[in-house]
Design a protein around this motif. Structure first.
Motif, short mmCIF file in Angstrom:
data_model
loop_
_atom_site.label_atom_id
_atom_site.label_comp_id
_atom_site.label_asym_id
_atom_site.label_seq_id
_atom_site.Cartn_x
_atom_site.Cartn_y
_atom_site.Cartn_z
N GLY A 141 3.28 9.33 -28.11
CA GLY A 141 4.73 9.08 -27.40
C GLY A 141 4.86 7.56 -26.48
N ALA A 142 5.83 7.30 -26.47
CA ALA A 142 6.44 6.14 -25.96
C ALA A 142 5.98 6.13 -24.45
N SER A 143 5.80 7.08 -23.51
CA SER A 143 5.39 7.47 -22.14
C SER A 143 3.71 7.83 -22.33
N ALA A 144 3.35 7.36 -20.72
CA ALA A 144 2.00 7.91 -20.31
C ALA A 144 1.82 8.15 -18.87
N PHE A 145 1.14 8.87 -18.47
CA PHE A 145 0.68 9.42 -17.12
C PHE A 145 -0.25 8.70 -17.27
N VAL A 146 -0.58 7.32 -15.52
CA VAL A 146 -2.00 6.78 -15.37
C VAL A 146 -2.10 7.20 -14.02
N THR A 147 -3.40 8.47 -13.58
CA THR A 147 -3.68 8.43 -12.51
C THR A 147 -4.70 7.29 -12.13
N VAL A 148 -4.29 6.77 -10.90
CA VAL A 148 -5.04 5.77 -9.86
C VAL A 148 -5.66 5.70 -8.59
N GLN A 149 -5.01 7.20 -7.82
CA GLN A 149 -5.51 7.71 -7.12
C GLN A 149 -6.04 8.93 -6.53
N ARG A 150 -6.91 9.54 -6.22
CA ARG A 150 -7.32 10.70 -6.36
C ARG A 150 -7.37 11.16 -4.88
N GLY A 151 -6.63 12.62 -4.26
CA GLY A 151 -7.00 12.62 -3.10
C GLY A 151 -6.11 12.78 -1.56
N CYS A 152 -5.97 12.81 -1.08
CA CYS A 152 -4.91 12.06 0.32
C CYS A 152 -6.13 12.93 1.82
N ASP A 153 -5.30 11.74 2.42
CA ASP A 153 -6.01 11.70 3.63
C ASP A 153 -5.59 12.05 4.83
N TYR A 154 -3.45 12.33 4.69
CA TYR A 154 -2.57 12.15 5.18
C TYR A 154 -2.81 13.95 5.78
N ARG A 155 -2.57 14.26 6.86
CA ARG A 155 -2.85 15.58 6.85
C ARG A 155 -1.80 16.76 7.25
N CYS A 156 -0.55 16.37 6.22
CA CYS A 156 0.86 16.95 6.87
C CYS A 156 0.53 18.79 7.02
N GLN A 196 -1.56 10.69 -5.00
CA GLN A 196 -1.21 12.59 -4.05
C GLN A 196 0.38 10.42 -2.90
N THR A 197 -0.70 9.92 -2.43
CA THR A 197 0.73 9.10 -1.75
C THR A 197 -0.37 7.45 -1.85
N VAL A 198 0.66 7.40 -3.67
CA VAL A 198 0.23 6.85 -4.40
C VAL A 198 0.52 4.85 -3.84
N ASN A 199 1.44 4.59 -2.83
CA ASN A 199 1.62 3.14 -2.64
C ASN A 199 0.78 3.19 -1.93
N SER A 200 -0.37 3.70 -1.22
CA SER A 200 -0.94 3.79 -0.36
C SER A 200 -2.72 3.27 -0.90
N PHE A 201 -2.42 2.67 -2.14
CA PHE A 201 -3.03 2.36 -3.18
C PHE A 201 -4.46 1.19 -2.60
N ASP A 202 -5.65 1.60 -2.98
CA ASP A 202 -6.41 0.34 -1.92
C ASP A 202 -7.50 0.62 -2.80
N ASP A 203 -7.90 -0.98 -3.17
CA ASP A 203 -9.50 -0.63 -3.72
C ASP A 203 -10.65 -0.99 -2.98
N GLY A 204 -10.44 -1.35 -2.22
CA GLY A 204 -10.69 -2.48 -1.44
C GLY A 204 -10.74 -3.80 -1.23
N THR A 205 -10.69 -4.25 -2.42
CA THR A 205 -9.79 -5.26 -3.24
C THR A 205 -8.11 -5.95 -2.44
N HIS A 206 -7.52 -5.35 -3.38
CA HIS A 206 -6.37 -5.03 -3.97
C HIS A 206 -5.50 -3.69 -3.97
N ASP A 207 -4.76 -3.99 -3.44
CA ASP A 207 -3.12 -3.09 -2.55
C ASP A 207 -2.49 -2.81 -3.70
N PHE A 208 -1.09 -1.89 -3.41
CA PHE A 208 -0.83 -0.87 -4.63
C PHE A 208 0.60 -2.44 -4.86
N ALA A 209 0.16 -3.17 -4.85
CA ALA A 209 1.90 -4.85 -4.65
C ALA A 209 0.84 -5.51 -5.51
#
Length: 438
Positions: A141-156, A196-209
């Motif tokens: 198919g033309a579309s694919a899901f790619v997981t970039v982050q697992r888990g969540c540190d927020y505590r709603c 889970q909060t995808v725009n908080s992506f941070d691999d230690g060197t790169h951010d979501f931007a």
């Protein structure tokens, strides 16, 4: 060859996890079947966000157990499995396996043990686990899901996710880009980045931007989507990357949960109504014409009629393109269950009905103004009804078009000709003007 049947409930993350499990089992010699009666192994990948989702799963497990033959294995995996753990083995004697999101590597081993009569649960959190070496078994198919982050540190206070998926951790940007390049090489042109909060992506060197720019630059990728972001994690760098990366689509799903500051505080959301509206304004300034959708909860403990009305006025003030609306569902282990001011179910149900009417009215008015405009659409497949094809605009609007099956997976230019209030009918421009397909 042994056959596996897998059903998936819940979010896009669960869909991606099912692809991982099928990849793991495929490497171990399993082939997938769509008929549980033919399966040697039956797995149900589960959601735990709301009680209704868990009750559906328990009902389905009750149906699937009728297909078990001697030596067959029935397993419950995913978030509900993580939440209940070994208790699920006690509750449903026909279940042989209970495996949480960090335990999928143990599937082949635990299945083998179950076949010899040993029931087991694996619900250990593994903060290092990203399954980098596991090629997911994705469909064509033309579309694919790619997981970039697992888990969540927020505590709603209403949310079970930190207890079912563990602490937040991001993949390395280079690993994500490598996976995106692989799906592009197989023909995918659209990817959705998951976290889970995808725009908080941070691999230690790169951010979501940096991630958006890198994925958007992968050869063959024409559209980049992401879900679900946290409202206050849209930094100036992220907004600029969204605006400057042509592949990033003009749609953001921006969970609000409530329009009441009093309720947001009880939910432990890290923003006020005023800050949420500022984020909306920042998104619209950076990406003119952006479509915004959201999640909203009614009936949260202590919610008054005034609190509810503030949610209604938030919908009207933002002008959401759509919203997923829910009654509050208490989840054992979350702080919200300790708030004693519960809202009667009939009151919550009435509020939900009223909110849905407002959401639909706002969306219908917005969509009516789009009739007559032209858009690029990705043709996704056959529509559920009739002989039409289902397609999607960059702003996530669904448009039904007439055309041959060969169009599936391709991009067309269309003119929106009508709307039911939620979906559109559309006319391909080549039918109108003889324009060639993109």
């Amino acid at each position: 060859m042994p056959r596996v049947y897998l059903e998936t409930y819940g979010c896009q993350m669960n869909v991606a996890d099912s692809e991982l499990m099928l990849g793991l089992l495929g490497a171990d010699g399993y082939v997938r079947t769509e008929d549980p009666a033919e399966a040697d192994v039956m797995l149900v990948n589960t959601c735990a966000v709301r009680d209704h989702a868990e009750q559906r799963v328990l009902g389905r497990v009750g149906e699937l157990k009728r297909h078990k033959r001697p030596g067959d294995v029935l397993g419950v995996v995913g978030c509900m499995a993580q939440r209940l753990g070994p208790k699920l083995l006690e509750r449903v004697p026909q279940v042989d396996l209970v495996i949480g999101p960090d335990g999928y590597r143990s599937l082949p081993e635990l299945i083998a043990r179950a076949r010899s009569g040993t029931r087991a649960a694996d619900v250990e959190f593994r903060g290092w686990e990203h399954y980098e070496d596991v090629p997911p078994a994705r469909g064509a198919g033309a579309s694919a899901f790619v997981t970039v982050q697992r888990g969540c540190d927020y505590r709603c206070t209403f949310c079970i996710v930190p207890m079912t998926r563990g602490p937040e951790r991001s993949r390395k940007l280079a690993d994500v880009v490598r996976e995106v390049a692989a799906v592009a090489a197989r023909g995918a042109t659209e990817v959705t980045l998951l976290g889970q909060t995808v725009n908080s992506f941070d691999d230690g060197t790169h951010d979501f931007a940096a991630l958006l720019r890198a994925v958007g630059a992968v050869a063959g990728i024409r559209r980049v989507r992401f879900t679900s972001p946290y409202p206050t994690d849209f930094t100036a760098l992220v907004l600029t990357a969204m605006a400057e990366t042509p592949a990033v689509c003009e749609h953001v799903h921006l969970p609000a949960q409530s329009g009441s500051n009093r309720t947001l505080k009880r939910m432990l959301r890290r923003y006020t109504r005023e800050r949420y509206l500022e984020v909306v304004a920042e998104l619209r300034q950076a990406i003119p014409g952006i479509a915004l959708t959201t999640d909203l909860i009614v009936g949260f403990p202590g919610e008054t009629e005034e609190d509810f009305q503030e949610t209604v006025t938030l919908v009207e003030a933002v002008g959401f393109d759509d919203a997923y609306t829910f009654k509050f569902s208490p989840r054992e282990g979350t702080p919200a269950v300790r708030i004693k001011e519960s809202v009667p179910d009939d009151v919550a149900a009435a509020r939900l009905e009223r909110l849905i009417a407002v959401v639909r009215g706002v969306a219908r008015a917005k969509n009516a103004r789009l009739v007559g405009t032209t858009h690029e659409v990705l043709v996704e497949g056959q529509a559920k009804r009739g002989d039409l094809l289902q397609s999607r605009t960059r702003t996530n609007k669904v448009a039904l078009v007439a055309g041959p099956a060969e169009w599936i997976g391709t991009y067309r230019r269309v003119r929106l000709t009508g709307t039911t209030g939620s979906t559109f009918t559309a006319l391909p421009l080549e039918a109108e003007q003889g324009v060639a397909a993109w």
